[in-house]
Design an enzyme around this catalytic site. Structure first.
Site, PDB file in Angstrom:
ATOM      1  N   ARG A  46     -13.086 -59.126  -8.735  1.00 10.72           N
ATOM      2  CA  ARG A  46     -13.969 -58.065  -9.236  1.00 10.72           C
ATOM      3  C   ARG A  46     -15.278 -58.625  -9.775  1.00 10.72           C
ATOM      4  NH1 ARG A  46      -9.370 -53.963 -11.685  1.00 10.72           N
ATOM      5  NH2 ARG A  46      -9.285 -52.682  -9.803  1.00 10.72           N
ATOM      6  N   LYS A 206       4.063 -46.741  -5.871  1.00  7.25           N
ATOM      7  CA  LYS A 206       3.656 -45.548  -6.632  1.00  7.25           C
ATOM      8  C   LYS A 206       3.515 -44.312  -5.748  1.00  7.25           C
ATOM      9  CE  LYS A 206       0.825 -48.615  -9.306  1.00  7.25           C
ATOM     10  NZ  LYS A 206      -0.614 -48.890  -9.330  1.00  7.25           N
ATOM     11  N   GLY A 359      -4.760 -52.653  -5.300  1.00 10.54           N
ATOM     12  CA  GLY A 359      -4.773 -54.006  -5.865  1.00 10.54           C
ATOM     13  C   GLY A 359      -3.760 -54.923  -5.222  1.00 10.54           C
ATOM     14  N   GLY A 382      -7.107 -46.989  -8.033  1.00 10.07           N
ATOM     15  CA  GLY A 382      -6.924 -45.574  -8.359  1.00 10.07           C
ATOM     16  C   GLY A 382      -8.112 -44.726  -7.925  1.00 10.07           C
TER      17      GLY A 382
HETATM   18  P1  ADP Z   1      -1.246 -51.107  -4.375  1.00 10.87           P
HETATM   19  O1  ADP Z   1      -1.565 -51.871  -5.626  1.00 10.87           O
HETATM   20  O2  ADP Z   1      -1.652 -51.843  -3.140  1.00 10.87           O
HETATM   21  O3  ADP Z   1      -1.753 -49.700  -4.417  1.00 10.87           O
HETATM   22  P2  ADP Z   1       1.377 -50.390  -5.394  1.00 10.87           P
HETATM   23  O4  ADP Z   1       0.916 -50.778  -6.746  1.00 10.87           O
HETATM   24  O5  ADP Z   1       1.656 -48.948  -5.127  1.00 10.87           O
HETATM   25  O6  ADP Z   1       0.351 -50.964  -4.288  1.00 10.87           O
HETATM   26  O7  ADP Z   1       2.738 -51.148  -5.033  1.00 10.87           O
HETATM   27  C1  ADP Z   1       2.803 -52.547  -4.968  1.00 10.87           C
HETATM   28  C2  ADP Z   1       4.155 -53.031  -5.367  1.00 10.87           C
HETATM   29  O8  ADP Z   1       5.163 -52.364  -4.638  1.00 10.87           O
HETATM   30  C3  ADP Z   1       4.359 -54.495  -5.100  1.00 10.87           C
HETATM   31  O9  ADP Z   1       4.438 -55.166  -6.324  1.00 10.87           O
HETATM   32  C4  ADP Z   1       5.666 -54.572  -4.329  1.00 10.87           C
HETATM   33  O10 ADP Z   1       6.540 -55.572  -4.803  1.00 10.87           O
HETATM   34  C5  ADP Z   1       6.276 -53.229  -4.573  1.00 10.87           C
HETATM   35  N1  ADP Z   1       7.166 -52.836  -3.501  1.00 10.87           N
HETATM   36  C6  ADP Z   1       6.887 -52.636  -2.208  1.00 10.87           C
HETATM   37  N2  ADP Z   1       7.975 -52.313  -1.503  1.00 10.87           N
HETATM   38  C7  ADP Z   1       8.998 -52.305  -2.373  1.00 10.87           C
HETATM   39  C8  ADP Z   1      10.400 -52.024  -2.273  1.00 10.87           C
HETATM   40  N3  ADP Z   1      10.929 -51.695  -1.095  1.00 10.87           N
HETATM   41  N4  ADP Z   1      11.139 -52.100  -3.387  1.00 10.87           N
HETATM   42  C9  ADP Z   1      10.580 -52.415  -4.562  1.00 10.87           C
HETATM   43  N5  ADP Z   1       9.272 -52.681  -4.735  1.00 10.87           N
HETATM   44  C10 ADP Z   1       8.495 -52.625  -3.653  1.00 10.87           C
HETATM   45 MG    MG Z   2      -0.646 -51.857  -7.595  1.00 11.14          MG
END
Ligand code: ADP
Ligand code: MG
Length: 402
Positions: A46, A206, A359, A382
């Site tokens: 960032r 999420k 992220g 977000g």
């Molecule tokens: P981003 O930051 O790219 O928007 P998120 O914060 O929604 O993504 O999710 C990222 C997290 O999701 C990672 O830390 C990953 O370990 C977790 N994750 C992905 N698939 C699974 C799963 N099947 N079970 C548990 N955690 C998961």
């Molecule tokens: Mg995330």
């Protein structure tokens, strides 16, 4: 007027490129909310993303006052001082960046008044001021008193109506920074004028945060490919066994709604056909490749399977535009990283325009050394999701048109 070609959009906001800044004090909102471990910055992405705007202002002989937040302090909290950020920003700019003792006040004003053209100072964590997140008008006026004009470059913080993203823009001539401009142009192109076919890959943990994006993309995308923990909300909604997989309580209902909206629509909503499962959320746990998606009792789904990954990769290769948000599995653990890696490699190699937000998705690309291989890596987690949903971002809305 001829329609814009797909894949490109014009930029309508007043831009820092066109601002007259020489010898003027410019308050620049940046998103410098970096991860810290024991006081050390673990990822300076960032800060790097903020450099073009600050460098432009320095070249044009502005006196630069940077403002940013870090974490969620309750009042003044030395652990969340921007001191390490000031130091890193200074290293990257090749000049000293003085850290102000606070956000506003006499001492800060004296420092801002003493700036020479080309010099840069950083205000302390804006959230040390209680008024920041309340968008307090008095604080906005005080902050505006430090400068002659305002530049918002913090796309990643602009989904919040805070003093430093929204309030202060009412008090000074306001402009979009270069990062803000690029984010808006790249994300608007995906949202409004994607080169078809548009393939959207959604994963991560999420679901409730991301379900709004699914609803929106069901109307505009050709295919939505689901992975990550998000898939289990859908499987649960379909009445399948999800074992110990991470399922967001609220996600099930939302997933059911999305499945319903997808029925009879033109957008294909793809779910995994196979999985990698583990006993626990740990790298050294017992691991198994599951030909199917019904997770047995005592197991959890931690990655998409190899057939799913190969199928997704094939679809990504055919895309005119790719938007990816959320890893396909728990990629932080090597035994469960392959699905995310295959998808990341496919996105990197895709001939279409590729935009990645989130992220952890960005972290995955960096880990695989593929972050330079995509067309745009959004720094606004977000904020980019809310923008994609079609929501108005207060910190963007407040900026005047050119
Ligand atoms: P981003 O930051 O790219 O928007 P998120 O914060 O929604 O993504 O999710 C990222 C997290 O999701 C990672 O830390 C990953 O370990 C977790 N994750 C992905 N698939 C699974 C799963 N099947 N079970 C548990 N955690 C998961
Ligand atoms: Mg995330």
């Amino acid at each position: 007027m001829a329609p814009e070609p797909t894949g490109t959009v014009p930029f309508h906001k007043a831009s820092v490129r066109d601002a007259d800044v020489a010898d003027k004090r410019v308050l620049v909102r940046e998103d410098l909310n970096v991860p810290l471990e024991d006081g050390a910055i673990t990822d300076d992405t960032r800060i790097r993303a903020a450099l073009p705007t600050i460098e432009l202002l320095r070249e044009r002989k502005a006196k630069v006052v940077v403002v940013a937040h870090l974490g969620r302090p309750k009042g003044r909290d030395p652990e969340l001082s921007l001191a390490p950020v000031a130091e890193r920003l200074g290293e990257l700019l090749g000049t000293e960046v003085k850290l102000a003792p606070g956000v506003v006040g006499d001492e800060v004003e004296a420092m801002a008044s003493g700036l020479e053209p080309g010099e840069v100072m950083l205000l302390e964590n804006s959230r040390f001021e209680e008024g920041e997140t309340k968008n307090d008008a008095a604080l906005a006026k005080q902050l505006a008193g430090l400068a002659d004009l305002f530049v918002n470059d913090a796309f990643g913080a602009s989904h919040r109506a805070h003093v430093t993203t929204e309030g202060v823009a009412h008090e000074l001539p306001a402009y979009a920074g270069l990062l803000m401009e690029r984010e808006l142009v790249e994300l608007t192109a995906v949202r409004e004028r994607p080169e078809p076919p548009l393939i959207v890959i959604l994963g991560g943990a999420k679901v409730t945060d991301k379900i709004g994006v699914i609803e929106r993309f069901l109307e505009t995308a050709d295919e939505i490919l689901i992975g990550g923990a998000m898939a289990f909300s859908f499987f649960k909604a379909e009445g399948r066994d999800t074992g110990e997989s991470l399922v967001e309580e609220e996600g099930g209902e939302k997933a059911r709604e999305a499945l319903k909206s997808a029925e009879g629509g033109d957008c294909l909503l793809e779910l995994p056909e196979d999985l990698v499962i583990g006993r626990e959320f740990a790298a050294d746990t017992e691991r198994q490749e599951l030909n199917g998606v019904d997770v047995p009792e005592g197991w959890m789904g931690l990655d998409i399977g190899s057939n799913t990954a190969a199928d997704y990769a094939k679809r990504i290769a055919r895309a005119g535009t790719v938007f990816w948000n959320g890893p396909m599995g728990a990629f932080e653990m090597a035994p469960f990283a392959q699905g995310t890696r295959t998808v990341a490699e496919a996105v990197a190699a895709a001939p279409g325009r590729t935009v990645v937000g989130g992220g952890d998705s960005a972290a995955a690309l960096v880990e695989f050394g593929l972050d330079d291989e995509v067309d745009w890596l959004s720094t606004g987690g977000g904020a980019s999701l809310e923008f994609m949903e079609g929501k108005e971002l207060p910190g963007v809305e407040v900026l005047p048109d050119a």
